[in-house]
Write a protein that holds these residues in place. Structure first.
Motif, PDB file in Angstrom:
ATOM      1  N   ASP A 217       8.055 -10.873  -1.138  1.00 54.17           N
ATOM      2  CA  ASP A 217       7.045 -11.767  -1.711  1.00 54.17           C
ATOM      3  C   ASP A 217       5.915 -12.077  -0.738  1.00 54.17           C
ATOM      4  O   ASP A 217       4.921 -12.703  -1.117  1.00 54.17           O
ATOM      5  N   ARG A 218       6.044 -11.630   0.512  1.00 56.74           N
ATOM      6  CA  ARG A 218       5.015 -11.888   1.515  1.00 56.74           C
ATOM      7  C   ARG A 218       4.243 -10.623   1.897  1.00 56.74           C
ATOM      8  O   ARG A 218       3.441 -10.635   2.832  1.00 56.74           O
ATOM      9  N   ILE A 219       4.495  -9.518   1.207  1.00 54.55           N
ATOM     10  CA  ILE A 219       3.794  -8.272   1.516  1.00 54.55           C
ATOM     11  C   ILE A 219       2.396  -8.320   0.905  1.00 54.55           C
ATOM     12  O   ILE A 219       2.248  -8.391  -0.321  1.00 54.55           O
ATOM     13  N   LEU A 220       1.382  -8.250   1.771  1.00 58.37           N
ATOM     14  CA  LEU A 220      -0.011  -8.301   1.338  1.00 58.37           C
ATOM     15  C   LEU A 220      -0.835  -7.312   2.160  1.00 58.37           C
ATOM     16  O   LEU A 220      -0.496  -7.029   3.311  1.00 58.37           O
ATOM     17  N   PRO A 221      -1.925  -6.774   1.597  1.00 56.12           N
ATOM     18  CA  PRO A 221      -2.799  -5.903   2.393  1.00 56.12           C
ATOM     19  C   PRO A 221      -3.296  -6.637   3.635  1.00 56.12           C
ATOM     20  O   PRO A 221      -3.753  -7.787   3.543  1.00 56.12           O
ATOM     21  N   GLY A 222      -3.152  -5.990   4.780  1.00 55.63           N
ATOM     22  CA  GLY A 222      -3.584  -6.626   6.018  1.00 55.63           C
ATOM     23  C   GLY A 222      -2.813  -7.884   6.352  1.00 55.63           C
ATOM     24  O   GLY A 222      -3.241  -8.682   7.192  1.00 55.63           O
ATOM     25  N   GLY A 223      -1.668  -8.089   5.691  1.00 55.55           N
ATOM     26  CA  GLY A 223      -0.869  -9.279   5.942  1.00 55.55           C
ATOM     27  C   GLY A 223      -1.433 -10.535   5.323  1.00 55.55           C
ATOM     28  O   GLY A 223      -0.873 -11.617   5.500  1.00 55.55           O
ATOM     29  N   GLY A 224      -2.543 -10.401   4.610  1.00 59.30           N
ATOM     30  CA  GLY A 224      -3.124 -11.559   3.938  1.00 59.30           C
ATOM     31  C   GLY A 224      -4.213 -12.265   4.711  1.00 59.30           C
ATOM     32  O   GLY A 224      -4.813 -13.219   4.198  1.00 59.30           O
ATOM     33  N   GLY A 225      -4.490 -11.829   5.943  1.00 58.81           N
ATOM     34  CA  GLY A 225      -5.542 -12.493   6.718  1.00 58.81           C
ATOM     35  C   GLY A 225      -5.685 -11.886   8.099  1.00 58.81           C
ATOM     36  O   GLY A 225      -4.808 -11.151   8.560  1.00 58.81           O
ATOM     37  N   PRO A 226      -6.775 -12.200   8.791  1.00 52.46           N
ATOM     38  CA  PRO A 226      -7.052 -11.580  10.097  1.00 52.46           C
ATOM     39  C   PRO A 226      -6.079 -11.977  11.194  1.00 52.46           C
ATOM     40  O   PRO A 226      -5.950 -11.269  12.188  1.00 52.46           O
ATOM     41  N   ASP A 227      -5.365 -13.081  11.052  1.00 49.12           N
ATOM     42  CA  ASP A 227      -4.443 -13.522  12.092  1.00 49.12           C
ATOM     43  C   ASP A 227      -2.985 -13.356  11.663  1.00 49.12           C
ATOM     44  O   ASP A 227      -2.098 -14.038  12.148  1.00 49.12           O
ATOM     45  N   SER A 228      -2.741 -12.420  10.744  1.00 48.31           N
ATOM     46  CA  SER A 228      -1.395 -12.252  10.195  1.00 48.31           C
ATOM     47  C   SER A 228      -0.471 -11.470  11.110  1.00 48.31           C
ATOM     48  O   SER A 228       0.743 -11.542  10.969  1.00 48.31           O
ATOM     49  N   GLY A 229      -1.043 -10.668  12.017  1.00 47.15           N
ATOM     50  CA  GLY A 229      -0.228  -9.782  12.831  1.00 47.15           C
ATOM     51  C   GLY A 229       0.013  -8.436  12.187  1.00 47.15           C
ATOM     52  O   GLY A 229       0.821  -7.647  12.690  1.00 47.15           O
ATOM     53  N   VAL A 230      -0.673  -8.153  11.073  1.00 53.93           N
ATOM     54  CA  VAL A 230      -0.490  -6.893  10.346  1.00 53.93           C
ATOM     55  C   VAL A 230      -1.776  -6.081  10.423  1.00 53.93           C
ATOM     56  O   VAL A 230      -2.867  -6.602  10.216  1.00 53.93           O
ATOM     57  N   ARG A 231      -1.616  -4.779  10.707  1.00 52.02           N
ATOM     58  CA  ARG A 231      -2.748  -3.854  10.655  1.00 52.02           C
ATOM     59  C   ARG A 231      -2.366  -2.703   9.728  1.00 52.02           C
ATOM     60  O   ARG A 231      -1.496  -1.900  10.045  1.00 52.02           O
ATOM     61  N   GLY A 232      -3.030  -2.650   8.569  1.00 53.00           N
ATOM     62  CA  GLY A 232      -2.720  -1.648   7.564  1.00 53.00           C
ATOM     63  C   GLY A 232      -2.374  -2.309   6.244  1.00 53.00           C
ATOM     64  O   GLY A 232      -2.484  -3.533   6.076  1.00 53.00           O
ATOM     65  N   ASP A 233      -1.951  -1.499   5.281  1.00 54.99           N
ATOM     66  CA  ASP A 233      -1.654  -1.989   3.933  1.00 54.99           C
ATOM     67  C   ASP A 233      -0.182  -1.775   3.594  1.00 54.99           C
ATOM     68  O   ASP A 233       0.198  -0.745   3.025  1.00 54.99           O
ATOM     69  N   PRO A 234       0.669  -2.746   3.922  1.00 55.99           N
ATOM     70  CA  PRO A 234       2.106  -2.575   3.677  1.00 55.99           C
ATOM     71  C   PRO A 234       2.479  -2.580   2.196  1.00 55.99           C
ATOM     72  O   PRO A 234       3.620  -2.237   1.863  1.00 55.99           O
ATOM     73  N   THR A 235       1.551  -2.936   1.292  1.00 51.74           N
ATOM     74  CA  THR A 235       1.887  -2.922  -0.134  1.00 51.74           C
ATOM     75  C   THR A 235       2.162  -1.507  -0.627  1.00 51.74           C
ATOM     76  O   THR A 235       2.767  -1.329  -1.689  1.00 51.74           O
ATOM     77  N   ARG A 236       1.724  -0.512   0.125  1.00 49.36           N
ATOM     78  CA  ARG A 236       1.924   0.881  -0.278  1.00 49.36           C
ATOM     79  C   ARG A 236       3.194   1.480   0.334  1.00 49.36           C
ATOM     80  O   ARG A 236       3.474   2.671   0.154  1.00 49.36           O
ATOM     81  N   ALA A 237       3.947   0.685   1.025  1.00 50.53           N
ATOM     82  CA  ALA A 237       5.169   1.170   1.669  1.00 50.53           C
ATOM     83  C   ALA A 237       6.258   1.429   0.637  1.00 50.53           C
ATOM     84  O   ALA A 237       6.376   0.719  -0.366  1.00 50.53           O
ATOM     85  N   THR A 238       7.078   2.442   0.892  1.00 48.22           N
ATOM     86  CA  THR A 238       8.238   2.743   0.053  1.00 48.22           C
ATOM     87  C   THR A 238       9.393   3.203   0.937  1.00 48.22           C
ATOM     88  O   THR A 238       9.183   3.695   2.049  1.00 48.22           O
ATOM     89  N   ALA A 239      10.590   3.086   0.426  1.00 44.04           N
ATOM     90  CA  ALA A 239      11.760   3.566   1.168  1.00 44.04           C
ATOM     91  C   ALA A 239      11.713   5.071   1.357  1.00 44.04           C
ATOM     92  O   ALA A 239      12.182   5.598   2.376  1.00 44.04           O
ATOM     93  N   ASP A 240      11.136   5.804   0.402  1.00 44.76           N
ATOM     94  CA  ASP A 240      11.037   7.251   0.538  1.00 44.76           C
ATOM     95  C   ASP A 240      10.114   7.637   1.687  1.00 44.76           C
ATOM     96  O   ASP A 240      10.406   8.579   2.441  1.00 44.76           O
ATOM     97  N   ILE A 241       9.009   6.914   1.837  1.00 37.09           N
ATOM     98  CA  ILE A 241       8.144   7.155   2.990  1.00 37.09           C
ATOM     99  C   ILE A 241       8.904   6.826   4.269  1.00 37.09           C
ATOM    100  O   ILE A 241       8.792   7.526   5.272  1.00 37.09           O
ATOM    101  N   GLY A 242       9.697   5.771   4.226  1.00 33.10           N
ATOM    102  CA  GLY A 242      10.496   5.401   5.387  1.00 33.10           C
ATOM    103  C   GLY A 242      11.470   6.489   5.785  1.00 33.10           C
ATOM    104  O   GLY A 242      11.646   6.790   6.973  1.00 33.10           O
TER     105      GLY A 242
END
Length: 266
Positions: A217-242
């Motif tokens: 429920d917390r997965i957002l593009p870029g983590g949801g903001g510039p200070d999120s600690g996320v670089r990239g778009d984790p909403t496109r992640a899948t277990a198959d890519i993993g």
């Protein structure tokens, strides 16, 4: 590119594997069981190196530890005759005094020279008991330089012996490059979309290896903001890519082991 294609051919043809595959972990064995395994020929040992760092609002701090524990088991199984040391969780994550280090609680850094000393002590402990091939694999960019420095230093010191330390930097560097090439070719994801931290790659690997470490429920593009600690778009992640990311890393590590072994025989 040939290795990239071959690796993906394995992925396409392979049946799904259990993400929590067992492995010959030293911490789960008695000393007699370790002795017996070594007498039966297990003289190679993997030292998995993870970390304890923030990974945005959607992912637990132990990400690297979960991933490298799993990949170590895969590498050990494919190499044969290989045991696995406990995961090293305290690694360089920045300077305690650096601006912003304390703004995301829970991060533990073990900067130089302490980190290198920890790797050195680990390798010496394993060598004393008779392991003759010690494999460092690091799941983070900050792990790599210390691995190489310690391996080079110990190999110079032990050059008259049969014991060698391999810093398997291709696990991280080649594994990452192969995954990025595949993501671009398969999905059109460029480097910015994939991200460099807690983005598609990291999130996908956790979805495959340790899905309860992801707060969906917390997965957002870029983590949801510039200070999120996320670089990239984790909403496109899948277990198959993993699973693909894991395969690239494991394949790169095994290929490097074989190359290094061949070089020693020359």
């Amino acid at each position: 590119m040939r290795r990239l294609v071959a690796c993906m051919a394995v992925l396409v043809g392979a049946a799904p594997v259990a993400a929590q595959a067992p492995g010959p972990f030293i911490e789960r064995m008695t000393w007699e069981e370790i002795r017996d395994a070594m007498q039966a020929g297990a003289r190679t040992v993997i030292v998995p190196i993870g970390g304890t760092e923030q990974n945005g609002p959607h992912m637990v701090l132990g990400k690297h530890n979960y991933i490298v524990r799993y990949t170590a088991a895969q590498i050990a199984e494919r190499l044969g005759g290989t045991l696995i040391a406990p995961v090293i969780q305290y690694v360089p994550e920045g300077d305690h005094e650096a601006p912003g280090f304390g703004d995301k609680p829970g991060v533990i850094t073990n900067p130089l020279p302490s980190y290198d000393a920890l790797l050195d002590a680990t390798a010496r402990s394993l060598a004393v008991h008779g392991f003759t091939e010690i494999l460092f694999i690091g799941d983070s960019g900050g792990n790599q330089a210390g691995m190489s420095a310690v391996a080079d230093s110990l190999n110079r010191e032990w050059q008259a012996t049969a014991t060698r330390v391999f810093a398997l930097t291709d696990y991280y560097r080649r594994g990452q490059a192969d995954l990025r090439a595949w993501l671009l070719a398969e999905f059109g994801y460029d480097a910015a979309t994939v991200g460099s931290h807690a983005g598609i790659s990291d999130t996908s690997q956790m979805l495959f290896v340790q899905p309860d470490g992801i707060r969906r429920d917390r997965i957002l593009p870029g983590g949801g903001g510039p200070d999120s600690g996320v670089r990239g778009d984790p909403t496109r992640a899948t277990a198959d890519i993993g699973r693909a990311a894991i395969e690239f890393k494991v394949g790169a590590a095994i290929a490097q082991v074989r190359e290094l072994r061949a070089a020693l025989r020359q």
